[in-house]
Design a protein around this motif. Structure first.
Motif, PDB file in Angstrom:
ATOM      1  N   LYS A 165       0.708  -1.183  -0.078  1.00 40.09           N
ATOM      2  CA  LYS A 165       0.133   0.048  -0.043  1.00 40.09           C
ATOM      3  C   LYS A 165       0.932   1.454   0.013  1.00 40.09           C
ATOM      4  O   LYS A 165       2.002   1.317   0.689  1.00 40.09           O
ATOM      5  N   ALA A 166       0.249   2.282  -0.727  1.00 39.57           N
ATOM      6  CA  ALA A 166       1.047   3.541  -0.701  1.00 39.57           C
ATOM      7  C   ALA A 166       0.158   4.579  -0.703  1.00 39.57           C
ATOM      8  O   ALA A 166      -1.138   4.601  -0.776  1.00 39.57           O
ATOM      9  N   ILE A 167       0.483   5.791  -0.302  1.00 42.93           N
ATOM     10  CA  ILE A 167      -0.257   6.950  -0.167  1.00 42.93           C
ATOM     11  C   ILE A 167       0.331   8.185  -1.019  1.00 42.93           C
ATOM     12  O   ILE A 167       1.712   8.419  -1.094  1.00 42.93           O
ATOM     13  N   ILE A 168      -0.619   8.874  -1.784  1.00 43.49           N
ATOM     14  CA  ILE A 168      -0.191  10.049  -2.590  1.00 43.49           C
ATOM     15  C   ILE A 168      -0.787  11.096  -2.164  1.00 43.49           C
ATOM     16  O   ILE A 168      -1.878  11.532  -2.168  1.00 43.49           O
ATOM     17  N   LYS A 177       5.244   1.572  -8.407  1.00 37.51           N
ATOM     18  CA  LYS A 177       6.334   2.595  -8.743  1.00 37.51           C
ATOM     19  C   LYS A 177       6.410   2.816 -10.253  1.00 37.51           C
ATOM     20  O   LYS A 177       6.491   3.982 -10.848  1.00 37.51           O
ATOM     21  N   ARG A 178       5.886   1.728 -11.101  1.00 38.33           N
ATOM     22  CA  ARG A 178       5.905   2.049 -12.435  1.00 38.33           C
ATOM     23  C   ARG A 178       4.856   2.935 -13.145  1.00 38.33           C
ATOM     24  O   ARG A 178       4.971   3.793 -13.943  1.00 38.33           O
ATOM     25  N   PHE A 179       3.555   2.882 -12.323  1.00 37.88           N
ATOM     26  CA  PHE A 179       2.485   3.415 -12.802  1.00 37.88           C
ATOM     27  C   PHE A 179       2.314   4.851 -12.267  1.00 37.88           C
ATOM     28  O   PHE A 179       1.788   6.005 -12.707  1.00 37.88           O
ATOM     29  N   PHE A 180       2.687   4.975 -10.813  1.00 38.87           N
ATOM     30  CA  PHE A 180       2.462   6.190 -10.180  1.00 38.87           C
ATOM     31  C   PHE A 180       3.844   6.817  -9.566  1.00 38.87           C
ATOM     32  O   PHE A 180       3.673   7.878  -8.659  1.00 38.87           O
ATOM     33  N   GLY A 181       4.830   6.393 -10.246  1.00 36.27           N
ATOM     34  CA  GLY A 181       6.140   6.797  -9.832  1.00 36.27           C
ATOM     35  C   GLY A 181       5.972   8.667  -9.814  1.00 36.27           C
ATOM     36  O   GLY A 181       6.852   9.146  -9.074  1.00 36.27           O
ATOM     37  N   GLU A 182       5.538   8.942 -10.716  1.00 38.27           N
ATOM     38  CA  GLU A 182       5.687  10.489 -11.021  1.00 38.27           C
ATOM     39  C   GLU A 182       4.783  11.355  -9.918  1.00 38.27           C
ATOM     40  O   GLU A 182       5.100  12.657  -9.662  1.00 38.27           O
ATOM     41  N   PHE A 183       4.091  10.627  -9.016  1.00 36.49           N
ATOM     42  CA  PHE A 183       3.157  11.169  -8.111  1.00 36.49           C
ATOM     43  C   PHE A 183       4.078  11.128  -6.670  1.00 36.49           C
ATOM     44  O   PHE A 183       3.622  11.464  -5.710  1.00 36.49           O
ATOM     45  N   ASN A 184       5.174  10.575  -6.537  1.00 37.54           N
ATOM     46  CA  ASN A 184       6.156  10.333  -5.428  1.00 37.54           C
ATOM     47  C   ASN A 184       5.287   9.465  -4.349  1.00 37.54           C
ATOM     48  O   ASN A 184       5.268  10.014  -3.367  1.00 37.54           O
ATOM     49  N   PRO A 185       4.876   8.483  -4.664  1.00 38.73           N
ATOM     50  CA  PRO A 185       4.033   7.620  -3.634  1.00 38.73           C
ATOM     51  C   PRO A 185       4.981   7.077  -2.626  1.00 38.73           C
ATOM     52  O   PRO A 185       6.198   6.663  -2.715  1.00 38.73           O
ATOM     53  N   VAL A 186       4.309   7.202  -1.262  1.00 33.59           N
ATOM     54  CA  VAL A 186       5.024   6.740   0.173  1.00 33.59           C
ATOM     55  C   VAL A 186       4.721   5.510   0.310  1.00 33.59           C
ATOM     56  O   VAL A 186       3.528   5.258   0.598  1.00 33.59           O
ATOM     57  N   ILE A 187       5.378   4.491   0.319  1.00 34.38           N
ATOM     58  CA  ILE A 187       4.937   3.070   0.667  1.00 34.38           C
ATOM     59  C   ILE A 187       4.700   3.015   1.944  1.00 34.38           C
ATOM     60  O   ILE A 187       5.566   3.455   2.962  1.00 34.38           O
ATOM     61  N   THR A 188       3.573   2.521   2.665  1.00 32.61           N
ATOM     62  CA  THR A 188       3.029   2.800   4.071  1.00 32.61           C
ATOM     63  C   THR A 188       2.937   1.144   4.648  1.00 32.61           C
ATOM     64  O   THR A 188       3.118   1.096   5.766  1.00 32.61           O
TER      65      THR A 188
END
Length: 287
Positions: free
Chosen positions: A6-9, A214-225
């Motif tokens: 899970k990650a948060i953007i 990371k492949r699809f949402f990397g541009e949004f700098n997701p933070v892995i939670t």
């Protein structure tokens, strides 16, 4: 081993992804699934894993049924807050239907004349029950529609199961939940990304859930939670089956033993058999 991440953007969007190949392969082994049944049940199990990890408590539990009137019959999947899922499909050997483009026609096999039902038991006096109609039978779109209409929560869902003869070679899903404070420009950009996430089964071929995020949402700098294991695990037990046999009543149970020599109960989710002979039955009803 299947891993869910899970990650948060921007504190406005939660992205969950799970690589579910092992879960699907266990379902194929237990139920002897035809290819289209494996694709349908595999997608439903993948989504159940994603939904189960939304629970706050390990004992929270959900049951989802998908009944579209198609040749596969009713699909049932369950999940708890501890990362365990299980599932059953009414007709596991349904003939496989293929579209003109070579892809499995899951929508026709599931059917579109029916509904999706979600039951959540989260420790309240009554479980939460939500329903929505099926709009495609392809399962991912049906879950997204359920969240939009029954829970009034905008989200994106994409699921995929890739098969190689009788085995699953790759499987996974992505679940994007939008919080009320999500800016419109971010929502628009996320929608563009979600539209590009086709052929989801291939995205998990050799990639982890974190890789896909990371492949699809990397541009949004997701933070892995969070990153945790999820698995196909049935919670049937002798104690639960004892209650099933006792619910028959002593007279009916005895009639079955007189006719068949024993009572045999088979779990629909894992295939485990529980056998009660005369001695076991007498002991059960003497308690």
């Amino acid at each position: 081993m299947s891993i869910l991440t899970k990650a948060i953007i921007e504190n406005a969007v939660i992205v969950s992804a799970v690589e579910s190949k092992d879960i699907v392969n266990k379902a194929i082994k237990i139920h002897k699934l035809s290819p289209v049944a494996a694709a349908a049940l595999g997608r439903a199990l993948t989504m159940a894993a994603l939904m189960g990890k939304e629970f706050k408590n390990k004992d929270d539990y959900l049951t989802v049924t998908i009944d579209g009137g198609g040749p596969l019959g009713k699909i049932t999947v369950c999940a708890d807050g501890d990362g365990h899922v299980k599932g059953d499909i009414e007709n596991p050997i349904a003939d496989t239907i293929v579209k003109e483009d070579g892809h499995l026609d899951v929508g026709t096999a599931v059917g579109r004349d029916g509904q999706l039902t979600v039951i959540k038991d989260i420790g309240l006096k009554q479980p939460y029950v939500g329903t929505s109609k099926l709009i495609s039978g392809e399962i991912a779109a049906d879950f997204a529609y359920y969240y939009a209409t029954s829970e009034q929560q905008p989200c994106g869902v994409t699921l995929g199961v890739g098969l190689n003869q009788k085995r699953c070679k790759s499987a996974g899903g992505v679940f994007v939940q939008v919080m009320p404070n999500c800016p419109e420009d971010l929502l628009f950009r996320l929608e563009t990304v979600m539209y590009a996430m086709d052929e989801m089964s291939y995205q998990f071929d050799g990639s982890t859930a974190e890789d896909v995020i990371k492949r699809f949402f990397g541009e949004f700098n997701p933070v892995i939670t969070e990153s945790c294991e999820v698995s196909y695990k049935c919670n049937c037990s002798k104690r639960k089956i004892n209650r099933v046999v006792k619910s028959l009543g002593k007279s009916e149970a005895q009639d079955i033993i007189n006719e068949m020599g024993q009572i045999e109960v088979c779990c629909h989710f894992c295939g485990k058999k529980y056998v009660y002979d005369q001695q076991a039955c007498d002991k059960l009803f003497s308690k």
